[in-house]
Write an enzyme that holds these catalytic residues in place. Structure first.
Site, PDB file in Angstrom:
ATOM      1  N   ASP A  17       0.513   3.649   2.238  1.00 35.01           N
ATOM      2  CA  ASP A  17       0.292   4.234   3.557  1.00 35.01           C
ATOM      3  C   ASP A  17      -0.833   5.285   3.444  1.00 35.01           C
ATOM      4  OD1 ASP A  17       0.938   4.036   6.290  1.00 35.01           O
ATOM      5  OD2 ASP A  17       2.014   5.924   6.170  1.00 35.01           O
ATOM      6  N   ASP A  21       0.856  -1.210   0.000  1.00 35.10           N
ATOM      7  CA  ASP A  21       0.000   0.000   0.000  1.00 35.10           C
ATOM      8  C   ASP A  21       0.879   1.243   0.000  1.00 35.10           C
ATOM      9  OD1 ASP A  21       0.187  -1.262   2.967  1.00 35.10           O
ATOM     10  OD2 ASP A  21       0.509   0.881   3.013  1.00 35.10           O
TER      11      ASP A  21
HETATM   12  N1  LIG Z   1       1.310   1.301   5.704  1.00 38.70           N
HETATM   13  C1  LIG Z   1       1.846   0.469   6.551  1.00 38.70           C
HETATM   14  N2  LIG Z   1       2.343   0.899   7.738  1.00 38.70           N
HETATM   15  C2  LIG Z   1       2.905   0.022   8.587  1.00 38.70           C
HETATM   16  N3  LIG Z   1       3.003  -1.291   8.382  1.00 38.70           N
HETATM   17  C3  LIG Z   1       2.530  -1.763   7.231  1.00 38.70           C
HETATM   18  N4  LIG Z   1       2.500  -3.005   6.731  1.00 38.70           N
HETATM   19  C4  LIG Z   1       1.894  -2.966   5.536  1.00 38.70           C
HETATM   20  N5  LIG Z   1       1.545  -1.699   5.224  1.00 38.70           N
HETATM   21  C5  LIG Z   1       1.925  -0.919   6.268  1.00 38.70           C
END
Ligand SMILES: Nc1ncnc2[nH]cnc12
Ligand SMILES: CSC[C@H]1O[C@H](OP(=O)(O)O)[C@H](O)[C@@H]1O
Length: 297
Positions: A212, A210
Protein backbone atom coordinates in the site's frame (compact mmCIF):
# COMPACT_ATOMS: atom_id res chain seq x y z
CA UNK A 1 -20.15 -38.24 -5.67
CA UNK A 2 -18.16 -36.02 -3.31
CA UNK A 3 -21.14 -33.69 -2.73
CA UNK A 4 -18.94 -30.59 -3.07
CA UNK A 5 -19.60 -27.96 -5.71
CA UNK A 6 -16.80 -25.47 -5.38
CA UNK A 7 -17.50 -21.92 -6.50
CA UNK A 8 -14.48 -19.78 -7.27
CA UNK A 9 -14.64 -16.03 -7.68
CA UNK A 10 -11.44 -15.00 -9.40
CA UNK A 11 -10.23 -11.44 -8.84
CA UNK A 12 -7.62 -9.24 -10.47
CA UNK A 13 -5.37 -11.28 -12.74
CA UNK A 14 -7.41 -14.44 -12.35
CA UNK A 15 -9.82 -14.34 -15.27
CA UNK A 16 -9.81 -18.08 -16.05
CA UNK A 17 -8.74 -21.39 -14.52
CA UNK A 18 -6.38 -23.78 -16.26
CA UNK A 19 -6.70 -27.55 -16.63
CA UNK A 20 -10.48 -27.84 -16.21
CA UNK A 21 -12.42 -30.79 -17.64
CA UNK A 22 -15.95 -30.95 -19.12
CA UNK A 23 -16.04 -27.18 -19.46
CA UNK A 24 -19.37 -25.47 -20.22
CA UNK A 25 -19.77 -21.71 -20.29
CA UNK A 26 -23.21 -20.33 -19.42
CA UNK A 27 -24.44 -16.76 -19.59
CA UNK A 28 -26.94 -16.40 -16.76
CA UNK A 29 -29.44 -13.79 -15.60
CA UNK A 30 -30.62 -13.38 -12.03
CA UNK A 31 -33.41 -11.32 -10.44
CA UNK A 32 -30.62 -8.89 -9.42
CA UNK A 33 -29.24 -8.49 -12.92
CA UNK A 34 -26.40 -10.11 -14.81
CA UNK A 35 -23.29 -11.41 -13.03
CA UNK A 36 -19.85 -10.06 -13.89
CA UNK A 37 -19.23 -12.73 -16.52
CA UNK A 38 -20.60 -16.02 -17.85
CA UNK A 39 -20.30 -18.89 -15.37
CA UNK A 40 -17.71 -21.51 -16.26
CA UNK A 41 -18.98 -24.90 -15.10
CA UNK A 42 -16.44 -27.71 -15.13
CA UNK A 43 -14.85 -30.55 -13.22
CA UNK A 44 -11.43 -30.63 -11.63
CA UNK A 45 -10.01 -33.74 -9.93
CA UNK A 46 -13.54 -35.19 -10.01
CA UNK A 47 -15.07 -32.20 -8.17
CA UNK A 48 -17.77 -29.98 -9.70
CA UNK A 49 -16.55 -26.42 -10.01
CA UNK A 50 -18.17 -23.12 -11.01
CA UNK A 51 -15.82 -20.26 -11.88
CA UNK A 52 -16.78 -16.60 -12.11
CA UNK A 53 -14.43 -13.79 -13.08
CA UNK A 54 -15.22 -10.88 -10.75
CA UNK A 55 -14.02 -8.13 -13.08
CA UNK A 56 -14.72 -10.11 -16.29
CA UNK A 57 -12.13 -10.98 -18.92
CA UNK A 58 -10.12 -7.91 -19.87
CA UNK A 59 -10.80 -6.41 -16.42
CA UNK A 60 -13.88 -4.52 -17.59
CA UNK A 61 -15.63 -3.86 -14.25
CA UNK A 62 -14.24 -1.68 -11.43
CA UNK A 63 -14.78 -2.82 -7.82
CA UNK A 64 -17.60 -0.36 -7.09
CA UNK A 65 -19.60 -1.41 -10.15
CA UNK A 66 -19.49 -5.17 -9.65
CA UNK A 67 -23.00 -6.59 -9.31
CA UNK A 68 -22.18 -8.52 -6.13
CA UNK A 69 -25.80 -9.58 -5.62
CA UNK A 70 -26.04 -11.08 -9.11
CA UNK A 71 -22.70 -12.85 -8.63
CA UNK A 72 -23.72 -14.50 -5.36
CA UNK A 73 -27.24 -15.31 -6.55
CA UNK A 74 -25.80 -16.93 -9.70
CA UNK A 75 -23.43 -19.07 -7.63
CA UNK A 76 -26.25 -20.16 -5.33
CA UNK A 77 -28.55 -20.89 -8.27
CA UNK A 78 -25.75 -22.96 -9.88
CA UNK A 79 -25.74 -25.26 -6.85
CA UNK A 80 -22.44 -24.08 -5.37
CA UNK A 81 -21.94 -25.53 -1.86
CA UNK A 82 -18.74 -23.69 -0.90
CA UNK A 83 -17.47 -20.37 -2.25
CA UNK A 84 -13.81 -19.39 -2.40
CA UNK A 85 -12.68 -15.89 -3.29
CA UNK A 86 -9.20 -15.33 -4.71
CA UNK A 87 -8.19 -11.69 -4.48
CA UNK A 88 -5.29 -9.30 -4.83
CA UNK A 89 -4.68 -7.11 -1.79
CA UNK A 90 -2.30 -4.62 -0.26
CA UNK A 91 -0.38 -5.43 2.92
CA UNK A 92 -0.63 -3.33 6.08
CA UNK A 93 1.97 -5.40 7.93
CA UNK A 94 5.75 -5.64 7.52
CA UNK A 95 5.75 -9.47 7.75
CA UNK A 96 3.16 -9.87 4.98
CA UNK A 97 5.42 -9.15 2.01
CA UNK A 98 4.26 -9.26 -1.62
CA UNK A 99 3.69 -12.92 -2.49
CA UNK A 100 2.20 -13.79 0.92
CA UNK A 101 -1.26 -15.40 0.96
CA UNK A 102 -3.61 -14.40 3.78
CA UNK A 103 -6.63 -16.56 4.51
CA UNK A 104 -8.95 -13.86 5.79
CA UNK A 105 -10.99 -14.47 8.94
CA UNK A 106 -12.34 -10.98 9.72
CA UNK A 107 -13.42 -7.86 7.87
CA UNK A 108 -13.88 -4.18 8.43
CA UNK A 109 -16.26 -2.86 5.79
CA UNK A 110 -15.54 0.74 4.79
CA UNK A 111 -17.33 0.54 1.43
CA UNK A 112 -20.24 2.96 1.14
CA UNK A 113 -21.68 3.02 -2.36
CA UNK A 114 -22.79 -0.57 -2.95
CA UNK A 115 -25.92 -2.69 -2.63
CA UNK A 116 -25.16 -4.72 0.50
CA UNK A 117 -28.18 -6.91 1.07
CA UNK A 118 -30.62 -9.14 -0.77
CA UNK A 119 -33.24 -8.20 1.81
CA UNK A 120 -35.02 -4.87 2.26
CA UNK A 121 -38.46 -3.29 2.60
CA UNK A 122 -41.01 -6.11 2.49
CA UNK A 123 -38.63 -8.80 3.69
CA UNK A 124 -36.25 -7.75 6.46
CA UNK A 125 -33.47 -10.06 7.61
CA UNK A 126 -30.51 -9.72 9.96
CA UNK A 127 -27.79 -12.36 9.70
CA UNK A 128 -24.81 -12.53 12.03
CA UNK A 129 -21.46 -11.50 10.56
CA UNK A 130 -19.55 -12.13 13.79
CA UNK A 131 -17.67 -14.99 12.15
CA UNK A 132 -17.85 -14.03 8.47
CA UNK A 133 -16.03 -16.97 6.90
CA UNK A 134 -16.44 -20.74 6.93
CA UNK A 135 -13.80 -22.20 9.26
CA UNK A 136 -13.63 -25.49 7.36
CA UNK A 137 -13.24 -23.97 3.90
CA UNK A 138 -10.67 -21.52 5.29
CA UNK A 139 -8.64 -24.37 6.83
CA UNK A 140 -8.78 -26.22 3.51
CA UNK A 141 -7.56 -23.07 1.74
CA UNK A 142 -4.62 -22.79 4.16
CA UNK A 143 -3.63 -26.41 3.54
CA UNK A 144 -4.06 -26.00 -0.22
CA UNK A 145 -1.92 -22.84 -0.27
CA UNK A 146 0.84 -24.72 1.55
CA UNK A 147 0.49 -27.67 -0.84
CA UNK A 148 0.81 -25.17 -3.70
CA UNK A 149 4.22 -24.16 -2.34
CA UNK A 150 3.27 -20.70 -1.10
CA UNK A 151 6.05 -19.68 1.32
CA UNK A 152 4.10 -17.34 3.60
CA UNK A 153 0.56 -18.45 4.34
CA UNK A 154 -1.16 -16.52 7.14
CA UNK A 155 -4.04 -18.65 8.47
CA UNK A 156 -6.00 -15.59 9.59
CA UNK A 157 -6.08 -11.87 9.01
CA UNK A 158 -8.38 -8.87 8.95
CA UNK A 159 -9.21 -7.42 5.52
CA UNK A 160 -10.18 -3.79 5.33
CA UNK A 161 -12.60 -3.33 2.43
CA UNK A 162 -12.33 0.16 0.96
CA UNK A 163 -14.54 1.75 -1.67
CA UNK A 164 -11.84 2.68 -4.22
CA UNK A 165 -11.21 2.73 -7.08
CA UNK A 166 -8.42 5.08 -5.99
CA UNK A 167 -5.84 3.62 -3.64
CA UNK A 168 -5.64 5.00 -0.07
CA UNK A 169 -3.97 8.18 1.11
CA UNK A 170 -1.01 7.77 3.47
CA UNK A 171 -3.20 9.05 6.32
CA UNK A 172 -5.78 6.33 5.61
CA UNK A 173 -3.13 3.63 5.28
CA UNK A 174 -1.61 4.62 8.67
CA UNK A 175 -5.08 4.82 10.22
CA UNK A 176 -5.95 1.29 9.10
CA UNK A 177 -2.61 0.03 10.47
CA UNK A 178 -3.36 1.71 13.80
CA UNK A 179 -6.66 -0.18 13.81
CA UNK A 180 -4.75 -3.47 13.53
CA UNK A 181 -5.85 -4.27 9.98
CA UNK A 182 -3.69 -6.79 8.09
CA UNK A 183 -4.63 -6.39 4.42
CA UNK A 184 -6.61 -4.01 2.26
CA UNK A 185 -8.72 -4.57 -0.83
CA UNK A 186 -11.78 -3.29 -2.65
CA UNK A 187 -13.95 -6.32 -3.33
CA UNK A 188 -14.53 -8.74 -0.45
CA UNK A 189 -17.35 -6.55 0.85
CA UNK A 190 -20.25 -6.78 0.34
CA UNK A 191 -19.42 -10.15 -1.25
CA UNK A 192 -18.89 -11.90 2.12
CA UNK A 193 -22.08 -10.39 3.57
CA UNK A 194 -24.15 -11.47 0.60
CA UNK A 195 -22.68 -14.98 0.67
CA UNK A 196 -23.76 -15.25 4.30
CA UNK A 197 -27.28 -14.05 3.47
CA UNK A 198 -27.39 -16.70 0.75
CA UNK A 199 -26.29 -19.35 3.28
CA UNK A 200 -23.14 -20.01 1.27
CA UNK A 201 -19.99 -20.98 3.21
CA UNK A 202 -17.39 -18.42 2.05
CA UNK A 203 -13.63 -18.17 2.43
CA UNK A 204 -11.17 -15.70 0.98
CA UNK A 205 -7.54 -15.96 0.04
CA UNK A 206 -6.05 -12.47 -0.18
CA UNK A 207 -2.82 -12.52 -2.16
CA UNK A 208 -0.48 -9.66 -1.31
CA UNK A 209 0.74 -7.60 -4.24
CA UNK A 210 2.10 -4.48 -2.48
CA UNK A 211 2.66 -2.59 0.78
CA UNK A 212 0.00 0.00 0.00
CA UNK A 213 1.52 3.41 0.82
CA UNK A 214 2.41 3.37 4.51
CA UNK A 215 6.06 2.42 4.14
CA UNK A 216 8.28 5.47 3.87
CA UNK A 217 11.26 3.50 2.50
CA UNK A 218 9.24 2.15 -0.46
CA UNK A 219 7.45 3.66 -3.43
CA UNK A 220 3.70 3.93 -2.94
CA UNK A 221 1.43 1.27 -4.47
CA UNK A 222 1.27 1.64 -8.20
CA UNK A 223 -0.70 -0.54 -10.60
CA UNK A 224 2.37 -1.48 -12.70
CA UNK A 225 4.09 -3.02 -9.67
CA UNK A 226 0.85 -4.72 -8.62
CA UNK A 227 0.51 -6.37 -12.03
CA UNK A 228 4.09 -7.70 -11.90
CA UNK A 229 3.49 -9.43 -8.55
CA UNK A 230 0.03 -10.59 -9.62
CA UNK A 231 1.47 -12.86 -12.31
CA UNK A 232 3.37 -14.98 -9.76
CA UNK A 233 0.45 -15.00 -7.31
CA UNK A 234 -1.97 -16.16 -9.98
CA UNK A 235 0.17 -19.15 -10.96
CA UNK A 236 0.17 -20.29 -7.32
CA UNK A 237 -3.55 -19.58 -7.00
CA UNK A 238 -4.15 -22.00 -9.87
CA UNK A 239 -2.13 -24.63 -7.96
CA UNK A 240 -4.13 -23.83 -4.81
CA UNK A 241 -7.40 -24.53 -6.64
CA UNK A 242 -6.05 -27.87 -7.87
CA UNK A 243 -4.95 -28.77 -4.33
CA UNK A 244 -8.27 -27.85 -2.70
CA UNK A 245 -10.25 -29.93 -5.19
CA UNK A 246 -7.95 -32.91 -4.48
CA UNK A 247 -8.75 -32.53 -0.77
CA UNK A 248 -12.46 -32.28 -1.50
CA UNK A 249 -12.39 -35.37 -3.70
CA UNK A 250 -10.93 -37.32 -0.78
CA UNK A 251 -13.77 -36.55 1.68
CA UNK A 252 -17.50 -36.57 0.99
CA UNK A 253 -19.02 -33.24 1.94
CA UNK A 254 -20.88 -32.72 5.21
CA UNK A 255 -22.67 -29.48 6.22
CA UNK A 256 -20.45 -26.56 7.21
CA UNK A 257 -19.47 -26.94 10.89
CA UNK A 258 -20.44 -23.28 11.39
CA UNK A 259 -24.15 -23.74 10.64
CA UNK A 260 -23.93 -21.35 7.69
CA UNK A 261 -26.42 -23.28 5.54
CA UNK A 262 -29.22 -22.62 8.05
CA UNK A 263 -28.61 -18.99 9.12
CA UNK A 264 -31.91 -17.85 7.59
CA UNK A 265 -33.89 -20.14 9.91
CA UNK A 266 -33.91 -17.35 12.49
CA UNK A 267 -32.89 -14.24 10.51
CA UNK A 268 -36.09 -13.13 8.75
CA UNK A 269 -38.19 -10.73 10.83
CA UNK A 270 -40.98 -9.76 8.50
CA UNK A 271 -44.22 -11.59 9.23
CA UNK A 272 -45.43 -13.78 6.34
CA UNK A 273 -48.50 -11.59 5.72
CA UNK A 274 -46.36 -8.40 5.68
CA UNK A 275 -43.93 -9.64 3.04
CA UNK A 276 -43.68 -8.02 -0.37
CA UNK A 277 -44.47 -10.76 -2.92
CA UNK A 278 -42.23 -9.14 -5.55
CA UNK A 279 -39.19 -9.19 -3.25
CA UNK A 280 -40.03 -12.69 -2.04
CA UNK A 281 -40.06 -13.83 -5.68
CA UNK A 282 -36.59 -12.33 -6.25
CA UNK A 283 -35.31 -14.23 -3.21
CA UNK A 284 -36.12 -17.65 -4.70
CA UNK A 285 -32.50 -18.82 -4.91
CA UNK A 286 -31.12 -17.00 -1.88
CA UNK A 287 -33.92 -17.71 0.59
CA UNK A 288 -36.33 -20.10 -1.13
CA UNK A 289 -35.39 -22.74 1.44
CA UNK A 290 -37.08 -20.73 4.21
CA UNK A 291 -39.60 -18.76 2.16
CA UNK A 292 -41.07 -21.97 0.77
CA UNK A 293 -40.32 -21.37 -2.90
CA UNK A 294 -38.92 -23.46 -5.71
CA UNK A 295 -35.72 -22.12 -7.23
CA UNK A 296 -35.77 -21.16 -10.90
CA UNK A 297 -32.55 -22.47 -12.44
N1 LIG B 1 -3.00 -1.41 -1.81
C1 LIG B 1 -4.17 -1.82 -2.20
N2 LIG B 1 -5.31 -1.20 -1.79
C2 LIG B 1 -6.50 -1.65 -2.20
N3 LIG B 1 -6.70 -2.68 -3.02
C3 LIG B 1 -5.61 -3.33 -3.44
N4 LIG B 1 -5.48 -4.40 -4.24
C4 LIG B 1 -4.17 -4.65 -4.39
N5 LIG B 1 -3.44 -3.78 -3.67
C5 LIG B 1 -4.31 -2.93 -3.07
C1 LIG C 1 -5.32 -4.80 -9.28
S1 LIG C 1 -5.24 -3.78 -7.87
C2 LIG C 1 -6.86 -3.32 -7.33
C3 LIG C 1 -7.95 -4.32 -7.41
O1 LIG C 1 -7.50 -5.66 -7.14
C4 LIG C 1 -8.30 -6.21 -6.11
O2 LIG C 1 -9.44 -6.84 -6.70
P1 LIG C 1 -9.80 -8.41 -6.49
O3 LIG C 1 -10.17 -8.56 -5.05
O4 LIG C 1 -10.94 -8.66 -7.40
O5 LIG C 1 -8.56 -9.19 -6.83
C5 LIG C 1 -8.65 -4.99 -5.30
O6 LIG C 1 -9.68 -5.23 -4.39
C6 LIG C 1 -8.96 -3.98 -6.35
O7 LIG C 1 -10.25 -4.12 -6.86
Amino acid sequence: MSGWTLGIIGGSGLYRLEGLEDVRTERVFTPWGEPSAPLVKARLNGVDLVFLSRHDAGHRIPPGDINYRANIDAMKRAGVTDLLSLSACGSLREELAPGAFVVVDQYVDRTFAREKSFFGPGCVAHVSMARPVCSRLSAMAVAAAKAAGVETVAPRGTYLAMEGPQFSTKAESHLYRSWGMDVIGMTNMPEAKLAREAELPYASVAMVTDYDCWKDDLAEVDITDVLAVLKGNVARAQDLVRAITRAMAAHPRTPSPDGIETVLDTAILTAPDARDPALVAKLDAVAGRVLGQTTQK
